[in-house]
Design a protein around this motif. Structure first.
Motif, PDB file in Angstrom:
ATOM      1  N   THR A 120       0.815  -1.256  -0.005  1.00  0.00           N
ATOM      2  CA  THR A 120      -0.137  -0.030   0.075  1.00  0.00           C
ATOM      3  C   THR A 120       0.987   1.303   0.012  1.00  0.00           C
ATOM      4  OG1 THR A 120      -1.679  -1.137   1.303  1.00  0.00           O
ATOM      5  CG2 THR A 120      -1.799   1.401   1.264  1.00  0.00           C
ATOM      6  N   PHE A 121       1.836   1.163   0.999  1.00  0.00           N
ATOM      7  CA  PHE A 121       2.872   2.535   1.072  1.00  0.00           C
ATOM      8  C   PHE A 121       3.309   2.683  -0.442  1.00  0.00           C
ATOM      9  CE2 PHE A 121       7.185   3.632   1.700  1.00  0.00           C
ATOM     10  CZ  PHE A 121       6.999   5.115   2.366  1.00  0.00           C
ATOM     11  N   ALA A 122       3.899   1.723  -1.045  1.00  0.00           N
ATOM     12  CA  ALA A 122       4.764   1.687  -2.316  1.00  0.00           C
ATOM     13  C   ALA A 122       3.614   2.182  -3.487  1.00  0.00           C
ATOM     14  CB  ALA A 122       5.281   0.434  -2.900  1.00  0.00           C
ATOM     15  N   ALA A 123       2.432   1.834  -3.356  1.00  0.00           N
ATOM     16  CA  ALA A 123       1.477   2.140  -4.415  1.00  0.00           C
ATOM     17  C   ALA A 123       1.110   3.781  -4.340  1.00  0.00           C
ATOM     18  CB  ALA A 123       0.077   1.415  -4.338  1.00  0.00           C
ATOM     19  N   VAL A 124       0.813   4.221  -3.097  1.00  0.00           N
ATOM     20  CA  VAL A 124       0.566   5.627  -2.755  1.00  0.00           C
ATOM     21  C   VAL A 124       1.666   6.622  -3.341  1.00  0.00           C
ATOM     22  CG1 VAL A 124      -0.025   7.459  -1.139  1.00  0.00           C
ATOM     23  CG2 VAL A 124      -1.185   5.010  -1.171  1.00  0.00           C
ATOM     24  N   LEU A 125       2.866   6.187  -2.764  1.00  0.00           N
ATOM     25  CA  LEU A 125       4.217   6.953  -2.949  1.00  0.00           C
ATOM     26  C   LEU A 125       4.611   6.920  -4.511  1.00  0.00           C
ATOM     27  CD1 LEU A 125       6.594   6.960   0.030  1.00  0.00           C
ATOM     28  CD2 LEU A 125       4.920   8.417  -0.537  1.00  0.00           C
ATOM     29  N   ALA A 126       4.299   5.667  -5.165  1.00  0.00           N
ATOM     30  CA  ALA A 126       4.576   5.740  -6.580  1.00  0.00           C
ATOM     31  C   ALA A 126       3.604   6.618  -7.074  1.00  0.00           C
ATOM     32  CB  ALA A 126       4.380   4.244  -7.384  1.00  0.00           C
ATOM     33  N   LEU A 127       2.582   6.605  -6.989  1.00  0.00           N
ATOM     34  CA  LEU A 127       1.531   7.607  -7.651  1.00  0.00           C
ATOM     35  C   LEU A 127       1.966   9.233  -7.493  1.00  0.00           C
ATOM     36  CD1 LEU A 127      -1.170   8.232  -9.269  1.00  0.00           C
ATOM     37  CD2 LEU A 127      -2.265   8.097  -6.969  1.00  0.00           C
ATOM     38  N   VAL A 128       2.326   9.459  -6.100  1.00  0.00           N
ATOM     39  CA  VAL A 128       2.646  10.718  -5.821  1.00  0.00           C
ATOM     40  C   VAL A 128       3.972  11.159  -6.797  1.00  0.00           C
ATOM     41  CG1 VAL A 128       3.628  12.266  -4.034  1.00  0.00           C
ATOM     42  CG2 VAL A 128       1.734  10.877  -3.449  1.00  0.00           C
ATOM     43  N   ALA A 129       5.016  10.444  -6.817  1.00  0.00           N
ATOM     44  CA  ALA A 129       6.130  10.586  -7.492  1.00  0.00           C
ATOM     45  C   ALA A 129       5.904  10.662  -8.973  1.00  0.00           C
ATOM     46  CB  ALA A 129       7.038   9.235  -7.220  1.00  0.00           C
ATOM     47  N   TYR A 130       5.013   9.964  -9.543  1.00  0.00           N
ATOM     48  CA  TYR A 130       4.934   9.952 -11.041  1.00  0.00           C
ATOM     49  C   TYR A 130       4.127  11.288 -11.277  1.00  0.00           C
ATOM     50  CZ  TYR A 130       2.744   8.759 -15.410  1.00  0.00           C
ATOM     51  OH  TYR A 130       2.605   8.529 -17.035  1.00  0.00           O
ATOM     52  N   ILE A 131       3.288  11.668 -10.401  1.00  0.00           N
ATOM     53  CA  ILE A 131       2.671  13.067 -10.992  1.00  0.00           C
ATOM     54  C   ILE A 131       3.416  14.122 -10.708  1.00  0.00           C
ATOM     55  CG2 ILE A 131       0.459  14.343 -10.205  1.00  0.00           C
ATOM     56  CD1 ILE A 131      -1.055  11.960  -9.710  1.00  0.00           C
ATOM     57  N   VAL A 132       4.017  14.317  -9.456  1.00  0.00           N
ATOM     58  CA  VAL A 132       5.018  15.095  -9.032  1.00  0.00           C
ATOM     59  C   VAL A 132       6.254  15.258 -10.104  1.00  0.00           C
ATOM     60  CG1 VAL A 132       6.663  15.873  -7.461  1.00  0.00           C
ATOM     61  CG2 VAL A 132       4.661  15.194  -6.602  1.00  0.00           C
ATOM     62  N   VAL A 166      17.532  15.714  -9.272  1.00  0.00           N
ATOM     63  CA  VAL A 166      16.915  16.135  -8.086  1.00  0.00           C
ATOM     64  C   VAL A 166      15.550  15.726  -7.779  1.00  0.00           C
ATOM     65  CG1 VAL A 166      16.043  18.363  -7.431  1.00  0.00           C
ATOM     66  CG2 VAL A 166      18.175  18.619  -8.549  1.00  0.00           C
ATOM     67  N   LEU A 167      15.159  15.162  -8.912  1.00  0.00           N
ATOM     68  CA  LEU A 167      13.723  14.700  -8.373  1.00  0.00           C
ATOM     69  C   LEU A 167      13.789  13.330  -7.723  1.00  0.00           C
ATOM     70  CD1 LEU A 167      10.628  14.386  -8.818  1.00  0.00           C
ATOM     71  CD2 LEU A 167      11.103  13.268 -10.905  1.00  0.00           C
ATOM     72  N   LEU A 168      14.888  12.572  -8.348  1.00  0.00           N
ATOM     73  CA  LEU A 168      14.941  11.241  -7.595  1.00  0.00           C
ATOM     74  C   LEU A 168      15.467  11.313  -6.440  1.00  0.00           C
ATOM     75  CD1 LEU A 168      16.197   9.175 -10.726  1.00  0.00           C
ATOM     76  CD2 LEU A 168      14.034   9.501 -10.021  1.00  0.00           C
ATOM     77  N   SER A 169      16.659  12.283  -6.160  1.00  0.00           N
ATOM     78  CA  SER A 169      17.111  12.474  -4.892  1.00  0.00           C
ATOM     79  C   SER A 169      15.959  12.830  -3.725  1.00  0.00           C
ATOM     80  CB  SER A 169      17.991  13.217  -4.874  1.00  0.00           C
ATOM     81  OG  SER A 169      19.249  13.164  -5.712  1.00  0.00           O
ATOM     82  N   THR A 171      12.927  12.468  -4.155  1.00  0.00           N
ATOM     83  CA  THR A 171      12.011  11.242  -3.687  1.00  0.00           C
ATOM     84  C   THR A 171      12.539  10.158  -2.927  1.00  0.00           C
ATOM     85  OG1 THR A 171      10.924  11.711  -6.009  1.00  0.00           O
ATOM     86  CG2 THR A 171      10.673   9.349  -4.928  1.00  0.00           C
ATOM     87  N   THR A 172      13.862   9.734  -2.951  1.00  0.00           N
ATOM     88  CA  THR A 172      14.471   8.941  -2.259  1.00  0.00           C
ATOM     89  C   THR A 172      14.634   9.528  -0.771  1.00  0.00           C
ATOM     90  OG1 THR A 172      16.259   8.455  -3.946  1.00  0.00           O
ATOM     91  CG2 THR A 172      16.569   7.783  -1.731  1.00  0.00           C
ATOM     92  N   VAL A 173      14.860  10.605  -0.427  1.00  0.00           N
ATOM     93  CA  VAL A 173      14.899  11.274   1.080  1.00  0.00           C
ATOM     94  C   VAL A 173      13.379  11.064   1.709  1.00  0.00           C
ATOM     95  CG1 VAL A 173      14.924  13.182   2.520  1.00  0.00           C
ATOM     96  CG2 VAL A 173      16.722  12.690   0.582  1.00  0.00           C
ATOM     97  N   LEU A 174      12.270  11.621   0.824  1.00  0.00           N
ATOM     98  CA  LEU A 174      11.012  11.520   1.240  1.00  0.00           C
ATOM     99  C   LEU A 174      10.380   9.976   1.406  1.00  0.00           C
ATOM    100  CD1 LEU A 174       8.261  12.980   1.575  1.00  0.00           C
ATOM    101  CD2 LEU A 174       7.680  12.523  -0.769  1.00  0.00           C
ATOM    102  N   THR A 175      10.779   9.072   0.441  1.00  0.00           N
ATOM    103  CA  THR A 175      10.586   7.663   0.578  1.00  0.00           C
ATOM    104  C   THR A 175      10.838   6.950   1.910  1.00  0.00           C
ATOM    105  OG1 THR A 175      10.115   7.569  -1.851  1.00  0.00           O
ATOM    106  CG2 THR A 175      10.118   5.665  -0.358  1.00  0.00           C
ATOM    107  N   LEU A 217      10.589   0.947  -7.005  1.00  0.00           N
ATOM    108  CA  LEU A 217       9.370   1.041  -7.466  1.00  0.00           C
ATOM    109  C   LEU A 217       9.089   2.496  -7.535  1.00  0.00           C
ATOM    110  CD1 LEU A 217       6.981  -0.225  -9.324  1.00  0.00           C
ATOM    111  CD2 LEU A 217       5.854  -0.470  -6.964  1.00  0.00           C
ATOM    112  N   VAL A 218       8.884   3.289  -6.612  1.00  0.00           N
ATOM    113  CA  VAL A 218       8.800   4.637  -6.344  1.00  0.00           C
ATOM    114  C   VAL A 218       9.702   5.408  -7.227  1.00  0.00           C
ATOM    115  CG1 VAL A 218       8.405   6.649  -4.739  1.00  0.00           C
ATOM    116  CG2 VAL A 218       7.707   4.333  -4.165  1.00  0.00           C
ATOM    117  N   LEU A 219      11.020   5.244  -7.266  1.00  0.00           N
ATOM    118  CA  LEU A 219      12.051   6.027  -8.106  1.00  0.00           C
ATOM    119  C   LEU A 219      11.683   5.811  -9.482  1.00  0.00           C
ATOM    120  CD1 LEU A 219      15.310   5.349  -6.118  1.00  0.00           C
ATOM    121  CD2 LEU A 219      13.638   7.579  -6.191  1.00  0.00           C
TER     122      LEU A 219
END
Length: 335
Positions: A120-132, A166-169, A171-175, A217-219
């Protein structure tokens, strides 16, 4: 100010980024609250109550069974006899058919249930990362900011690569931060409303590896949103692709595969590959090919999607989309 610092500031200060991250956090908080409120600690009192309830249901079933047998005996020789088994052969229930465990309130077993929470955590954050990610670069293209930026820093690939880095860095910190809080929160829930007794060093290692795969997956999701928006030079491109893949390619394809009776239809659908990546494997079964045996029952043919296969698919998708974005950035006209 360096390009990386400028892009980091631009990403973090964007209201859309903050709003969408906040929405993701609220969704995760709602899930955690729901699990906390719907689970209960199991103790001697609950076990005794469940045992009494199981025994009461057993006695009620025995009495109901006896009444049915009596009705069957009275119906012999009448047309109503066809409503009962021949010779009134009605099996009596056994106490083992009423396991007290089935009457216990739901409880959160950290080892057994936390894997679903990681998914569930991965699905929510993957959606956030994709749209952001899509909005981060898409807004630059549609507003003309990318063209203005290249006047200051004319190295195209360096600019796009820095934005992606920058986006991936970020996203990594946030995740990682949210992942630590997510794990600690559900460990607390298990302590308060469940159990953590079965947690061993091996179990913790398995959870850690699963969370690491969730991070990947989120990255990849963030990079895909970024790459698609850059290819189309608009945020809507990435959103349109996501909707098209979800509605047309996945739901539509699932219907077509079902109508065509294709073997192992899950193999053609992305969610099962994501599930295999997070949970190490997914086994698809074709029950139309059941090989019945006296001891094993139905033995259908199977096809296993492993996490290695899913990993190769993620790498290929990442390389295709991000590589395509870099290539078009180098070749296409900016204006």
């Amino acid at each position: 100010m360096s390009l990386a610092k400028a892009e980091t500031r631009r990403l973090v200060k964007r209201r859309f980024t903050r709003l969408f991250v906040l929405c993701g956090v609220l969704v995760l908080a709602a899930v955690a609250a729901g699990v906390l409120l719907t689970n209960h600690k199991t103790g001697p009192e609950q076990i005794a109550k469940a045992t009494a309830e199981a025994q009461a249901n057993y006695q009620q079933t025995v009495l109901a069974n006896d009444r049915i047998k009596q009705e069957c005996q009275r119906a012999q020789g009448t047309p109503d006899a066809s409503n009962f088994p021949p010779n009134c052969e009605i099996s009596d229930p056994a106490p083992s058919d009423f396991d007290p465990k089935w009457y216990l309130p739901p409880t959160f077993d950290f080892r057994e249930s936390f894997g679903e929470m990681v998914t569930t955590f991965a699905a929510v954050l993957a959606l956030v990362a994709y749209i952001v990610g899509a909005s981060f670069v898409g807004a630059e293209w549609s507003s003309g900011g990318m063209m203005n930026l290249l006047l200051w820093r004319p190295r195209r690939l360096q600019v796009l690569g820095t934005k992606l880095g920058v986006l991936l860095s970020w996203t990594t910190v946030l995740t990682v931060v949210l992942g630590v809080l997510w794990t600690a929160g559900f460990y607390f829930i298990a302590k308060a409303r469940g159990t953590t007794d079965s947690m061993t060093s091996g179990a913790w290692q398995s959870i850690g590896l699963m969370e690491l795969r969730a991070l990947v997956l989120v990255l990849v999701a963030g990079a895909l949103g970024f790459g698609l928006a850059s290819l189309g030079r608009h945020t809507a491109t990435a959103l349109g692709v996501a909707i098209g893949v979800t509605v047309v390619l996945q739901f539509g394809l699932a219907v077509l595969l079902g109508l065509a009776n294709v073997k192992f239809p899950e193999v053609y659908l992305a969610p099962f590959w994501v599930f295999a990546w997070l949970n190490k494997q997914y086994v698809s079964q074709d029950f139309k090919t059941c090989d019945f045996s006296p001891t094993g029952g139905c033995q259908p043919e199977t096809f296993t999607i492993t996490w290695q296969m899913s990993g190769v698919a993620l790498v290929a998708l990442f390389a295709l989309v991000v590589g395509g974005a870099m290539w078009t950035m180098r070749k296409r006209d900016i204006t």
